[in-house]
Design an enzyme around this catalytic site. Sequence first.
Site, PDB file in Angstrom:
ATOM      1  N   PRO A   7      66.573  -2.558  28.669  1.00 57.16           N
ATOM      2  CA  PRO A   7      65.938  -1.625  29.602  1.00 57.16           C
ATOM      3  C   PRO A   7      65.035  -2.306  30.621  1.00 57.16           C
ATOM      4  O   PRO A   7      64.058  -2.960  30.259  1.00 57.16           O
ATOM      5  CB  PRO A   7      65.137  -0.701  28.680  1.00 57.16           C
ATOM      6  CG  PRO A   7      64.912  -1.475  27.433  1.00 57.16           C
ATOM      7  CD  PRO A   7      66.048  -2.442  27.303  1.00 57.16           C
ATOM      8  N   GLU A   8      65.386  -2.177  31.883  1.00 59.24           N
ATOM      9  CA  GLU A   8      64.510  -2.590  32.978  1.00 59.24           C
ATOM     10  C   GLU A   8      64.090  -1.304  33.696  1.00 59.24           C
ATOM     11  O   GLU A   8      64.261  -0.217  33.146  1.00 59.24           O
ATOM     12  CB  GLU A   8      65.235  -3.579  33.905  1.00 59.24           C
ATOM     13  CG  GLU A   8      65.673  -4.847  33.142  1.00 59.24           C
ATOM     14  CD  GLU A   8      66.371  -5.888  33.991  1.00 59.24           C
ATOM     15  OE1 GLU A   8      66.097  -5.944  35.197  1.00 59.24           O
ATOM     16  OE2 GLU A   8      67.201  -6.632  33.450  1.00 59.24           O
TER      17      GLU A   8
ATOM     18  N   LYS B 267      58.173  -1.331  33.539  1.00 60.95           N
ATOM     19  CA  LYS B 267      58.905  -1.011  32.312  1.00 60.95           C
ATOM     20  C   LYS B 267      58.023  -0.316  31.279  1.00 60.95           C
ATOM     21  O   LYS B 267      58.448  -0.123  30.142  1.00 60.95           O
ATOM     22  CB  LYS B 267      59.478  -2.304  31.712  1.00 60.95           C
ATOM     23  CG  LYS B 267      60.342  -3.112  32.681  1.00 60.95           C
ATOM     24  CD  LYS B 267      60.653  -4.490  32.126  1.00 60.95           C
ATOM     25  CE  LYS B 267      61.123  -5.423  33.231  1.00 60.95           C
ATOM     26  NZ  LYS B 267      61.222  -6.822  32.770  1.00 60.95           N
TER      27      LYS B 267
ATOM     28  N   HIS C   1      67.105   1.797  11.885  1.00 58.35           N
ATOM     29  CA  HIS C   1      66.251   1.273  12.947  1.00 58.35           C
ATOM     30  C   HIS C   1      65.235   2.279  13.467  1.00 58.35           C
ATOM     31  O   HIS C   1      64.532   2.005  14.435  1.00 58.35           O
ATOM     32  CB  HIS C   1      67.111   0.756  14.103  1.00 58.35           C
ATOM     33  CG  HIS C   1      68.072  -0.306  13.694  1.00 58.35           C
ATOM     34  ND1 HIS C   1      67.700  -1.370  12.887  1.00 58.35           N
ATOM     35  CD2 HIS C   1      69.389  -0.487  13.943  1.00 58.35           C
ATOM     36  CE1 HIS C   1      68.751  -2.145  12.679  1.00 58.35           C
ATOM     37  NE2 HIS C   1      69.791  -1.642  13.297  1.00 58.35           N
TER      38      HIS C   1
ATOM     39  N   ARG D  73      65.808  -4.468  17.686  1.00 61.06           N
ATOM     40  CA  ARG D  73      65.279  -5.840  17.754  1.00 61.06           C
ATOM     41  C   ARG D  73      63.759  -5.906  17.665  1.00 61.06           C
ATOM     42  O   ARG D  73      63.183  -6.982  17.753  1.00 61.06           O
ATOM     43  CB  ARG D  73      65.766  -6.524  19.032  1.00 61.06           C
ATOM     44  CG  ARG D  73      67.267  -6.754  18.991  1.00 61.06           C
ATOM     45  CD  ARG D  73      67.764  -7.490  20.212  1.00 61.06           C
ATOM     46  NE  ARG D  73      69.225  -7.412  20.276  1.00 61.06           N
ATOM     47  CZ  ARG D  73      69.949  -7.663  21.357  1.00 61.06           C
ATOM     48  NH1 ARG D  73      69.359  -8.015  22.478  1.00 61.06           N
ATOM     49  NH2 ARG D  73      71.248  -7.579  21.333  1.00 61.06           N
TER      50      ARG D  73
ATOM     51  N   ARG E 184      66.780 -18.348  29.060  1.00 58.37           N
ATOM     52  CA  ARG E 184      67.716 -17.234  29.151  1.00 58.37           C
ATOM     53  C   ARG E 184      68.826 -17.631  30.103  1.00 58.37           C
ATOM     54  O   ARG E 184      68.848 -18.742  30.605  1.00 58.37           O
ATOM     55  CB  ARG E 184      67.022 -15.951  29.587  1.00 58.37           C
ATOM     56  CG  ARG E 184      66.044 -16.187  30.702  1.00 58.37           C
ATOM     57  CD  ARG E 184      65.207 -15.014  31.091  1.00 58.37           C
ATOM     58  NE  ARG E 184      64.453 -14.292  30.088  1.00 58.37           N
ATOM     59  CZ  ARG E 184      63.501 -14.749  29.299  1.00 58.37           C
ATOM     60  NH1 ARG E 184      63.219 -16.047  29.284  1.00 58.37           N
ATOM     61  NH2 ARG E 184      62.843 -13.978  28.493  1.00 58.37           N
TER      62      ARG E 184
END
Length: 293
Positions: free
Chosen positions: A2-3, A61, A100, A119, A275
């Site tokens: 998500p950005e 964000k 989760h 995560r 990255r």
Amino acid sequence: VPELPEVETVRRGLLPLLAGRRIEAVEVLRDRPLRRQPAGPAAFAAAVAGAAVTTVERRGKYLWWVLDGAPVDALVAHLGMSGQFRVHDRAGPAPDYRGHERVRFLLDDGRALSFVDQRTFGWLLADRLVAGPAGPVPAAVAHVALDPLDPQFDAAATAQAMRRRRTELKRALLDQTLVSGIGNIYADEALWRVRRHGRTPVQTLGQAAARAVLDAAAEVMRTALAAGGTSFDPLYVNVNGESGWFARDLAAYGREGLPCRRCGAGIVRESFMNRSSYRCRRCQRTPRGLAGR
DNA sequence: GTTCGCACCTGAGCGC
DNA sequence: TGCGCTCAGGTGCGAA
């Protein structure tokens, strides 16, 4: 991941669900999302339970629910890499979130809103609002710059501030204290649009060039938002579990080995800041002096 | 004061 | 079949 467009899509999904609703109870299933709460998970639940949600706001964000009738002013949420808000009717069967589900909010209309995060980079925080130059924001968000879709965003001033840095262009785009909301995907897309290499030293950019990168980032995020957010990543879905549709339109990110949509040369993947970065090897040439890096 | 590198975390995918 | 490795990456913090 998500950005800004994805987070804004989530905000738009949350707003009609939450505005005017009261949070009857908070169930903390796992402590980790509350690691930033100074007095711990129990304090989070105690601060939020019983509050009414006035509205849902966003900067970059970061999301926050504005609360009424609580000892705190806001519930701040960051989705991290994989955070989601998912809603279900408590009268029906509980959805399978595959273990989760982290925090569950029981609403006064019989529904439950779950914070689900595989995560575990996402977090929630009960926070106070502080005065800022662009209006009140949670204290935890005060260090975050305005994003390019904010009506008060000043592209010219941001371009100037960017050029004063001693860093590389992609690093600057990802610096949330300079301009917020841009992550790895939209940084690569913005750089592709203006034919710039991410390692270009920002101090070599003229004002118009710096401004063009910011404008490109705003434009690509607006386009993604209109499509409901990027979602080649199965971990990202909106509150109803639906994916966005922007992935098909990405020009650089994730397209290693495929032809550039503009010139036909190959898209290459390079390691940068621990990255991946994607660029066209022809349209986005390595800046002079950085050959071989 | 500014810039940089790394830890945090889980699951998918892959090679052996 | 199963093990171990790599990769995905936003943020915050300590180091330089």
